[in-house]
Design an enzyme around this catalytic site. Structure first.
Site, PDB file in Angstrom:
ATOM      1  CE1 TYR A 127      -4.402   1.354   0.749  1.00 23.18           C
ATOM      2  CE2 TYR A 127      -3.001   3.150   1.461  1.00 23.18           C
ATOM      3  CZ  TYR A 127      -4.244   2.671   1.081  1.00 23.18           C
ATOM      4  OH  TYR A 127      -5.313   3.534   1.040  1.00 23.18           O
TER       5      TYR A 127
ATOM      6  CE1 TYR B 105      -4.910   5.959  -1.142  1.00 18.36           C
ATOM      7  CE2 TYR B 105      -7.044   7.031  -1.282  1.00 18.36           C
ATOM      8  CZ  TYR B 105      -6.060   6.422  -0.532  1.00 18.36           C
ATOM      9  OH  TYR B 105      -6.238   6.280   0.819  1.00 18.36           O
TER      10      TYR B 105
END
Lengths: 319, 391
Positions: free
Chosen positions: B293, B343
């Protein structure tokens, strides 16, 4: 405005950078006691260095001085401005912005620096230039440009007594949310976002309003805790009191929040996690120095200060 | 004791919508596209779907998505909290539902208009009184309003403690961009950058500059999770969930665990890693590629350490040795990551990790990828998952 028109417009505004708004102009009146007295009275400033000749005679200076922040006052034009000013580089730049729809105006910040003191009888000369114009920015008020004037103040000996940077946002006004306008339609200056106060945390902020930073303490096992919460994580007691912090501490980490700039906040605020001498950590601002002067391990001392019309916060200075 | 769900749930379908800065459509529209695309990829029918898992932050009610897509009767829905911490958290929900028989085909999705709608960079602001808003109240008045500002505070201290420099942050940002250059659905398709451009970019919150930050994005991603039995009959090679874990550690706060004895650390991810490895009966040496991430470049480094690919404080050297590159020890964020693809709160990462195990990434490493790691956001309660080929 298409890309070519925008380019032409920007070429035109950036040509103002470096232009003189006022050539060096002596103030019409010398530095004098009546104006100092009025200024100090309005500001509520009772510093004897400004007004008390006897006290000043025995001070290291040997004479009274003018409040440094008055330097911009000496050359002010007075009531004649109500009849209009003759055009200068700044008014021409503003007119150019207005012509292209950038009619909004917001004075965003003033930064003064002081280098030498002046006393009654001295004369202050002001010179002002358009120092810089930002790239095109999108702000919450609308899209526009920041321009900054630089005023340089000198005394009759030609010594620089101080400078003033005045930054203005010229922008295409957007419709403001209803909350931004006060009921009578006047302009409400934005303030920092307030912390919501509930049963578990409100007492802490109420104490800050009274100038104190408290640390919650478990009545059963004496463990300090911050941020406040209803139960002690060590012994599960719900009984607590608090101690007042000395506000001495050490910077554990820090950052400068440069983007985005939020209305109501100072530009580029320095935020830090501070380990208080009592042992708990606190997040607050570091002020009174530049970002480059802050470091991890730096010793700091806090004060509770009113930072805007509605907000009181602990602020930490280099120790 | 670690829960035993190894290989009891399998990812069989994945889909990303087009990613953009202005989708021009509703978030429900995006969710429906993502779910339908993943169903098609799996070779399932909409009526096969009987469960959903998403984020508490997602604005799409499960029943609305179900009606839009025309799913079957629903027997499970579950949501994970804490923003990007829910990336593999929603997969965790789906695995629990499928492995216990609460549902058979669960769609894990996240759909957001993260640029044209609510922007995370807009920060937090005052509102109704909840524990959450009181939490942000300790930071808002000082100007710590955005994810970048909170992460910057961790990063500054972590760099101070470890001596890791911007060289390593650049390597993370640059390598994900290099991968994105080959990905037509990435914002930075065919748009490489160099060190000079990285260094010249705007400072956001020291020490984080523009290219250390992810992309605010509109889009949606979905993966479909089902049983191994069902998976074996479907179109795609199954990608089994070998291990999946969620974790929050002592003194955890949302983005601001600034009150720990050492706050430049992510102990919660160490817990998730330990539990995942144990559940999967795997070690770091077994992991061939990763999707870590990357809301911000430094958080990739912390996670490399938490998952034991190197020792504490060594992640800078690890990445500067080229570990994240196509021929490196741990090809990472091969879709371009959230720094350079889009994102989508990490669910696009689950899509990419699945593709890596299938062998169909646009930047598929030459070596065999038997196992891939995918993680959730950090600085918050977090988690991760280890994926492998279905036997």
């Amino acid at each position: 405005m298409n890309a070519d028109e925008l380019q032409a417009f920007e070429d035109e505004i950036y040509a103002f950078v470096g232009q003189e708004v006022y050539p060096p102009t002596p103030a019409p009146d010398d530095v004098n006691m009546p104006m100092i007295r009025q200024w100090a009275e309005i500001m509520g400033d009772t510093n004897p260095a400004y007004l008390d000749a006897d006290w000043a005679a025995n001070s290291s200076r040997g004479r009274t001085i003018a409040p440094p922040a008055m330097m911009y006052a000496w050359g002010q034009e007075g009531f004649q401005v109500t009849k209009g000013r003759s055009p200068n580089a700044q008014s021409n730049l503003v007119a150019l912005f207005n012509k292209h729809g950038y009619t909004g105006v917001l004075g965003t910040n003033v930064k003064q620096e002081y280098f030498k003191e002046v006393s009654p009888g001295d004369n202050v000369t002001i010179q002002m230039v358009i120092d810089n114009i930002s790239e095109r920015k999108t702000t919450s008020r609308g899209t526009g440009y920041f321009f900054e004037t630089l005023s340089t103040f000198t005394d009759q000996h030609g010594d620089v007594i101080g400078t003033q940077r005045f930054k203005v946002l010229k922008f295409i006004p957007q419709e403001q949310p209803a909350a931004a306008a006060s009921a009578d339609g006047g302009l409400e200056v934005p303030t920092r976002i307030a912390s919501v106060r509930g049963p578990d945390n409100g007492w802490w902020w109420d104490a800050v309003d009274e100038g104190k930073v408290l640390i919650q303490r478990c009545k059963s096992c004496q463990t300090l805790r911050h941020p406040p919460r209803p139960m002690c994580g060590e012994c599960q007691s719900m009984e607590w009191d608090s101690i007042e912090s000395t506000l001495k501490g050490e910077v554990l980490s820090y950052t400068c929040v440069r983007y985005p700039h939020v209305p109501g906040y100072p530009k580029d605020p320095i935020c830090a996690v501070i380990k208080l001498a009592e042992g708990t950590n606190l997040v607050a601002n570091v002020v009174g120095c530049e970002y480059e002067d802050v470091s991890i391990g730096m010793q700091v001392t806090g004060k509770v200060e009113q930072v805007d019309e509605k907000t009181t916060l602990p602020q930490f200075y280099p120790a | 004791m670690v829960a035993n769900v190894k290989d009891k749930a399998v990812i069989v379908g994945v889909h990303n919508t087009q990613f953009s800065k202005n989708s021009g459509v509703s978030e429900l529209n995006l969710a429906a596209q993502a779910v339908k695309g993943a169903i098609d990829d799996a070779g399932l029918k909409p009526t096969d779907i009987d469960g959903f898992a998403t984020f508490t932050m997602d604005a799409n009610d499960e029943i609305e998505v179900a009606r839009a897509v025309g799913t079957g009767d629903m027997t499970f829905w579950g949501r994970s909290h804490y923003g990007g911490g829910a990336a593999t958290g929603s997969l965790h929900q789906a695995v629990m539902a499928v492995s216990t028989g609460m549902a058979e085909c669960v769609a894990v999705f996240r759909a957001l208009n993260g640029r044209s709608g609510h922007r995370f960079s807009a920060g937090v602001s005052e509102g109704v009184m909840t524990a959450d808003i009181i939490h942000w109240g300790w930071y808002m008045p000082y100007g710590l309003l955005t994810p970048a500002s909170w992460v910057a505070m961790f990063t500054q201290r972590w760099m101070h403690n470890t001596g890791v420099t911007k060289d390593a942050l650049f390597e993370v940002a640059h390598q994900t961009r290099q991968y994105a250059v080959n990905n037509p659905n990435a914002f930075f398709h065919e748009r490489p950058f160099d060190r000079a451009e990285y260094d010249a970019a705007r400072m956001i919150c020291d020490p984080l500059q523009l290219f250390d930050c992810c992309q605010e994005s509109d889009g949606a991603s979905c993966v479909i999770v089902t049983t191994p039995e069902r998976a074996r009959d479907l179109k795609q090679p199954g990608v089994a969930v070998r291990g999946v874990a969620q974790a929050a550690a002592a003194d955890q706060e949302q983005m601001t665990s600034f009150y720990r004895d050492e706050f430049a650390a992510i102990p919660e991810m160490e817990i998730a890693a330990r539990n995942c490895y144990e559940m999967a009966d795997l070690t770091p040496d077994d992991i061939d590629a990763a999707v870590i991430y990357d809301a911000f470049s430094p958080i990739v480094l912390w996670q490399i350490e938490a998952w034991n690919f190197c020792g504490a404080g060594e992640s800078g050297d690890f990445v500067l040795d080229g570990a994240l590159r196509p021929d490196g020890r741990l090809p990472c964020n091969t879709h371009g990551g959230q720094l350079s693809e889009a994102y989508i709160h990490g669910v696009n990462g689950i899509v990419e990790a699945t593709k890596l195990v299938r062998g169909t990434s646009l930047n598929q490493p030459e070596k065999a990828v038997n196992h891939a790691l995918v993680t959730s956001g950090v600085g918050i309660p977090t988690g991760g998952a280890l994926l492998g080929k279905l036997d």
